[in-house]
Design a protein around this motif. Structure first.
Motif, PDB file in Angstrom:
ATOM      1  N   TRP A   8      -6.395  -2.124  -1.944  1.00  0.00           N
ATOM      2  CA  TRP A   8      -6.478  -1.917  -0.503  1.00  0.00           C
ATOM      3  C   TRP A   8      -7.892  -1.657  -0.031  1.00  0.00           C
ATOM      4  O   TRP A   8      -8.252  -2.026   1.100  1.00  0.00           O
ATOM      5  CB  TRP A   8      -5.546  -0.781  -0.085  1.00  0.00           C
ATOM      6  CG  TRP A   8      -4.120  -1.086  -0.389  1.00  0.00           C
ATOM      7  CD1 TRP A   8      -3.276  -0.412  -1.228  1.00  0.00           C
ATOM      8  CD2 TRP A   8      -3.356  -2.202   0.117  1.00  0.00           C
ATOM      9  NE1 TRP A   8      -2.053  -1.015  -1.269  1.00  0.00           N
ATOM     10  CE2 TRP A   8      -2.066  -2.111  -0.457  1.00  0.00           C
ATOM     11  CE3 TRP A   8      -3.636  -3.252   0.988  1.00  0.00           C
ATOM     12  CZ2 TRP A   8      -1.064  -3.049  -0.177  1.00  0.00           C
ATOM     13  CZ3 TRP A   8      -2.654  -4.181   1.269  1.00  0.00           C
ATOM     14  CH2 TRP A   8      -1.381  -4.069   0.691  1.00  0.00           C
ATOM     15  N   ARG A   9      -8.703  -1.044  -0.861  1.00  0.00           N
ATOM     16  CA  ARG A   9     -10.090  -0.807  -0.466  1.00  0.00           C
ATOM     17  C   ARG A   9     -10.848  -2.129  -0.329  1.00  0.00           C
ATOM     18  O   ARG A   9     -11.551  -2.357   0.661  1.00  0.00           O
ATOM     19  CB  ARG A   9     -10.779   0.103  -1.483  1.00  0.00           C
ATOM     20  CG  ARG A   9     -12.198   0.486  -1.084  1.00  0.00           C
ATOM     21  CD  ARG A   9     -12.802   1.511  -2.045  1.00  0.00           C
ATOM     22  NE  ARG A   9     -14.158   1.849  -1.647  1.00  0.00           N
ATOM     23  CZ  ARG A   9     -14.458   2.721  -0.701  1.00  0.00           C
ATOM     24  NH1 ARG A   9     -13.504   3.352  -0.060  1.00  0.00           N
ATOM     25  NH2 ARG A   9     -15.724   2.977  -0.400  1.00  0.00           N
ATOM     26  N   ASP A  10     -10.686  -3.000  -1.313  1.00  0.00           N
ATOM     27  CA  ASP A  10     -11.365  -4.290  -1.262  1.00  0.00           C
ATOM     28  C   ASP A  10     -10.814  -5.148  -0.122  1.00  0.00           C
ATOM     29  O   ASP A  10     -11.569  -5.810   0.597  1.00  0.00           O
ATOM     30  CB  ASP A  10     -11.209  -5.014  -2.599  1.00  0.00           C
ATOM     31  CG  ASP A  10     -12.083  -6.253  -2.707  1.00  0.00           C
ATOM     32  OD1 ASP A  10     -13.200  -6.244  -2.141  1.00  0.00           O
ATOM     33  OD2 ASP A  10     -11.653  -7.227  -3.348  1.00  0.00           O
ATOM     34  N   PHE A  11      -9.486  -5.133   0.043  1.00  0.00           N
ATOM     35  CA  PHE A  11      -8.871  -5.904   1.133  1.00  0.00           C
ATOM     36  C   PHE A  11      -9.389  -5.426   2.485  1.00  0.00           C
ATOM     37  O   PHE A  11      -9.777  -6.237   3.331  1.00  0.00           O
ATOM     38  CB  PHE A  11      -7.355  -5.783   1.078  1.00  0.00           C
ATOM     39  CG  PHE A  11      -6.654  -6.543   2.178  1.00  0.00           C
ATOM     40  CD1 PHE A  11      -6.329  -7.885   2.015  1.00  0.00           C
ATOM     41  CD2 PHE A  11      -6.340  -5.923   3.387  1.00  0.00           C
ATOM     42  CE1 PHE A  11      -5.703  -8.596   3.036  1.00  0.00           C
ATOM     43  CE2 PHE A  11      -5.717  -6.623   4.408  1.00  0.00           C
ATOM     44  CZ  PHE A  11      -5.389  -7.959   4.226  1.00  0.00           C
TER      45      PHE A  11
ATOM     46  N   TYR B  89      -8.759   2.372   7.052  1.00  0.00           N
ATOM     47  CA  TYR B  89      -7.842   1.255   6.895  1.00  0.00           C
ATOM     48  C   TYR B  89      -7.255   1.185   5.492  1.00  0.00           C
ATOM     49  O   TYR B  89      -6.067   0.904   5.319  1.00  0.00           O
ATOM     50  CB  TYR B  89      -8.548  -0.068   7.223  1.00  0.00           C
ATOM     51  CG  TYR B  89      -8.716  -0.308   8.704  1.00  0.00           C
ATOM     52  CD1 TYR B  89      -7.613  -0.481   9.538  1.00  0.00           C
ATOM     53  CD2 TYR B  89      -9.987  -0.364   9.273  1.00  0.00           C
ATOM     54  CE1 TYR B  89      -7.766  -0.707  10.888  1.00  0.00           C
ATOM     55  CE2 TYR B  89     -10.149  -0.584  10.631  1.00  0.00           C
ATOM     56  CZ  TYR B  89      -9.040  -0.759  11.436  1.00  0.00           C
ATOM     57  OH  TYR B  89      -9.189  -0.973  12.785  1.00  0.00           O
ATOM     58  N   ASP B  90      -8.088   1.442   4.473  1.00  0.00           N
ATOM     59  CA  ASP B  90      -7.585   1.359   3.098  1.00  0.00           C
ATOM     60  C   ASP B  90      -6.532   2.415   2.819  1.00  0.00           C
ATOM     61  O   ASP B  90      -5.499   2.145   2.189  1.00  0.00           O
ATOM     62  CB  ASP B  90      -8.728   1.448   2.089  1.00  0.00           C
ATOM     63  CG  ASP B  90      -9.578   2.700   2.263  1.00  0.00           C
ATOM     64  OD1 ASP B  90      -9.650   3.232   3.389  1.00  0.00           O
ATOM     65  OD2 ASP B  90     -10.186   3.146   1.270  1.00  0.00           O
ATOM     66  N   THR B  91      -6.764   3.635   3.321  1.00  0.00           N
ATOM     67  CA  THR B  91      -5.805   4.728   3.133  1.00  0.00           C
ATOM     68  C   THR B  91      -4.496   4.437   3.862  1.00  0.00           C
ATOM     69  O   THR B  91      -3.406   4.654   3.329  1.00  0.00           O
ATOM     70  CB  THR B  91      -6.395   6.053   3.647  1.00  0.00           C
ATOM     71  OG1 THR B  91      -7.634   6.309   2.976  1.00  0.00           O
ATOM     72  CG2 THR B  91      -5.442   7.209   3.409  1.00  0.00           C
ATOM     73  N   LYS B  92      -4.607   3.922   5.085  1.00  0.00           N
ATOM     74  CA  LYS B  92      -3.416   3.594   5.871  1.00  0.00           C
ATOM     75  C   LYS B  92      -2.620   2.472   5.222  1.00  0.00           C
ATOM     76  O   LYS B  92      -1.385   2.506   5.198  1.00  0.00           O
ATOM     77  CB  LYS B  92      -3.823   3.208   7.292  1.00  0.00           C
ATOM     78  CG  LYS B  92      -4.393   4.353   8.109  1.00  0.00           C
ATOM     79  CD  LYS B  92      -4.888   3.865   9.461  1.00  0.00           C
ATOM     80  CE  LYS B  92      -5.506   4.995  10.268  1.00  0.00           C
ATOM     81  NZ  LYS B  92      -6.075   4.511  11.554  1.00  0.00           N
ATOM     82  N   LEU B  93      -3.308   1.474   4.689  1.00  0.00           N
ATOM     83  CA  LEU B  93      -2.627   0.364   4.022  1.00  0.00           C
ATOM     84  C   LEU B  93      -1.888   0.842   2.782  1.00  0.00           C
ATOM     85  O   LEU B  93      -0.742   0.455   2.544  1.00  0.00           O
ATOM     86  CB  LEU B  93      -3.637  -0.725   3.652  1.00  0.00           C
ATOM     87  CG  LEU B  93      -4.124  -1.609   4.798  1.00  0.00           C
ATOM     88  CD1 LEU B  93      -5.406  -2.336   4.407  1.00  0.00           C
ATOM     89  CD2 LEU B  93      -3.048  -2.613   5.199  1.00  0.00           C
ATOM     90  N   ALA B  94      -2.538   1.684   1.998  1.00  0.00           N
ATOM     91  CA  ALA B  94      -1.915   2.198   0.775  1.00  0.00           C
ATOM     92  C   ALA B  94      -0.672   3.022   1.101  1.00  0.00           C
ATOM     93  O   ALA B  94       0.371   2.885   0.450  1.00  0.00           O
ATOM     94  CB  ALA B  94      -2.919   3.030  -0.019  1.00  0.00           C
ATOM     95  N   ALA B  95      -0.769   3.862   2.127  1.00  0.00           N
ATOM     96  CA  ALA B  95       0.371   4.698   2.511  1.00  0.00           C
ATOM     97  C   ALA B  95       1.513   3.857   3.043  1.00  0.00           C
ATOM     98  O   ALA B  95       2.691   4.094   2.717  1.00  0.00           O
ATOM     99  CB  ALA B  95      -0.068   5.730   3.551  1.00  0.00           C
ATOM    100  N   ALA B  96       1.188   2.855   3.873  1.00  0.00           N
ATOM    101  CA  ALA B  96       2.227   1.979   4.421  1.00  0.00           C
ATOM    102  C   ALA B  96       2.896   1.188   3.311  1.00  0.00           C
ATOM    103  O   ALA B  96       4.123   1.003   3.320  1.00  0.00           O
ATOM    104  CB  ALA B  96       1.625   1.032   5.457  1.00  0.00           C
ATOM    105  N   TYR B  97       2.113   0.727   2.356  1.00  0.00           N
ATOM    106  CA  TYR B  97       2.694  -0.028   1.235  1.00  0.00           C
ATOM    107  C   TYR B  97       3.685   0.843   0.459  1.00  0.00           C
ATOM    108  O   TYR B  97       4.793   0.401   0.143  1.00  0.00           O
ATOM    109  CB  TYR B  97       1.607  -0.538   0.295  1.00  0.00           C
ATOM    110  CG  TYR B  97       2.189  -1.124  -0.970  1.00  0.00           C
ATOM    111  CD1 TYR B  97       2.776  -2.380  -0.959  1.00  0.00           C
ATOM    112  CD2 TYR B  97       2.211  -0.391  -2.159  1.00  0.00           C
ATOM    113  CE1 TYR B  97       3.360  -2.912  -2.113  1.00  0.00           C
ATOM    114  CE2 TYR B  97       2.785  -0.910  -3.303  1.00  0.00           C
ATOM    115  CZ  TYR B  97       3.360  -2.171  -3.272  1.00  0.00           C
ATOM    116  OH  TYR B  97       3.942  -2.687  -4.400  1.00  0.00           O
ATOM    117  N   ARG B  98       3.308   2.067   0.146  1.00  0.00           N
ATOM    118  CA  ARG B  98       4.205   2.963  -0.613  1.00  0.00           C
ATOM    119  C   ARG B  98       5.501   3.195   0.152  1.00  0.00           C
ATOM    120  O   ARG B  98       6.588   3.179  -0.431  1.00  0.00           O
ATOM    121  CB  ARG B  98       3.502   4.293  -0.899  1.00  0.00           C
ATOM    122  CG  ARG B  98       2.373   4.201  -1.916  1.00  0.00           C
ATOM    123  CD  ARG B  98       1.935   5.578  -2.383  1.00  0.00           C
ATOM    124  NE  ARG B  98       1.391   6.377  -1.302  1.00  0.00           N
ATOM    125  CZ  ARG B  98       0.103   6.411  -0.959  1.00  0.00           C
ATOM    126  NH1 ARG B  98      -0.776   5.646  -1.629  1.00  0.00           N
ATOM    127  NH2 ARG B  98      -0.331   7.172   0.018  1.00  0.00           N
TER     128      ARG B  98
END
Length: 270
Positions: free
Chosen positions: A234-237, A251-260
């Motif tokens: 998610w960080r690279d994305f 954005y990376d933190t939000k993406l990771a949380a949403a994915y989980r």
């Protein structure tokens, strides 16, 4: 107002009452808890909406008026995941975090216009691309042709700017706006496999599903960002999709949380 797990207040109470009218046995206590989330997911499944358990504008509108045929469907996300060969939860996370949430302004299925933002500095470049000197237009219409960004009117009013720019050069105007859920610039049309700028515009006006299709093409056209999504880096994305300032908005933190969250919900549903 978007309502989700943990939200409280009159908005949630109205949501409860709307869900009750659709046969869900909830107490209208104004607290968005597990039972509310379960009911929202069930309603979204019934309507063919994105099943995220979040009562945003489209879910609330469907509760009150019926589903908008232009609204994004869960089936669209499933198709995108299959095309990109990534986890469905990953596509759902990107849709939740990176999209605007809605790809059309209010106005009903026939009158709704896609969300756009017209960029006057891009219009200047596209006129040059089409062999037209921007200088006279910069002098006459600086709000539409300019070396600097700005002049935004916001919301549906951006379509007025687009129409006026189209009087200067129709194709350049389409290319100078960002479009739909994922705000992809129109000048990408050829790179993404559309036959013309007008065909691109027609797709963006058709439905949120077609807007998602453009996003899929955008990801496919960039091997590095596609690989980041596949491995759920998610960080690279986020860095590649949002630019070097991605950390400012987490954005990376939000993406990771949403994915989980989506992965857990999909596993539970299965």
């Amino acid at each position: 107002m978007t309502l989700r797990y943990g939200t409280t207040g009159p908005g949630v109470e109205r949501l409860h009452n709307d869900l009750r009218r659709h046969g869900f046995g909830l107490t209208a206590d104004g607290v968005f808890g597990p039972a509310t989330e379960t009911a929202v997911r069930a309603f979204q499944r019934e309507q063919g909406l994105v099943i995220d358990g979040i009562a945003g504008r489209k879910t609330q509108s469907a509760l009150q008026q019926g589903r908008d045929p232009k609204a994004l469907r869960q089936a669209d996300l499933v198709g995108a995941a299959e095309t990109l060969e990534v986890d469905l939860a990953a596509v759902m996370a990107v849709n939740e975090v990176e999209s605007l949430g809605v790809g059309f302004h209010l106005g009903g299925p026939r009158n709704a216009t896609p969300v756009i933002l017209f960029e006057r500095h891009i219009m200047r470049r596209r006129l040059e691309h089409h062999g037209i000197s921007p200088a006279p237009w910069e002098e006459k219409r600086p709000n539409l042709v300019n070396s600097r960004p700005g002049g935004y009117q916001g919301g549906p009013h951006e379509h007025g700017r687009l129409a006026r720019a189209g009087e200067i050069h129709a194709e350049a105007a389409i290319e100078s706006a960002s479009w739909g859920l994922f705000q992809i610039m129109g000048f990408h049309w050829q790179h993404l496999g559309y036959s013309s700028a007008r065909v691109w515009e027609e797709a963006m006006r058709a439905s949120e599903g077609r807007q998602l299709e453009a996003f899929v093409r955008f990801i496919e056209a960039d091997p590095a960002i596609h690989a980041a999504l596949r491995r759920r880096d998610w960080r690279d994305f986020a860095r590649r999709y949002n630019g070097p300032d991605f950390e400012r908005n987490d954005y990376d933190t939000k993406l990771a949380a949403a994915y989980r969250r989506h992965a857990r919900a999909l596993e539970k549903a299965a």
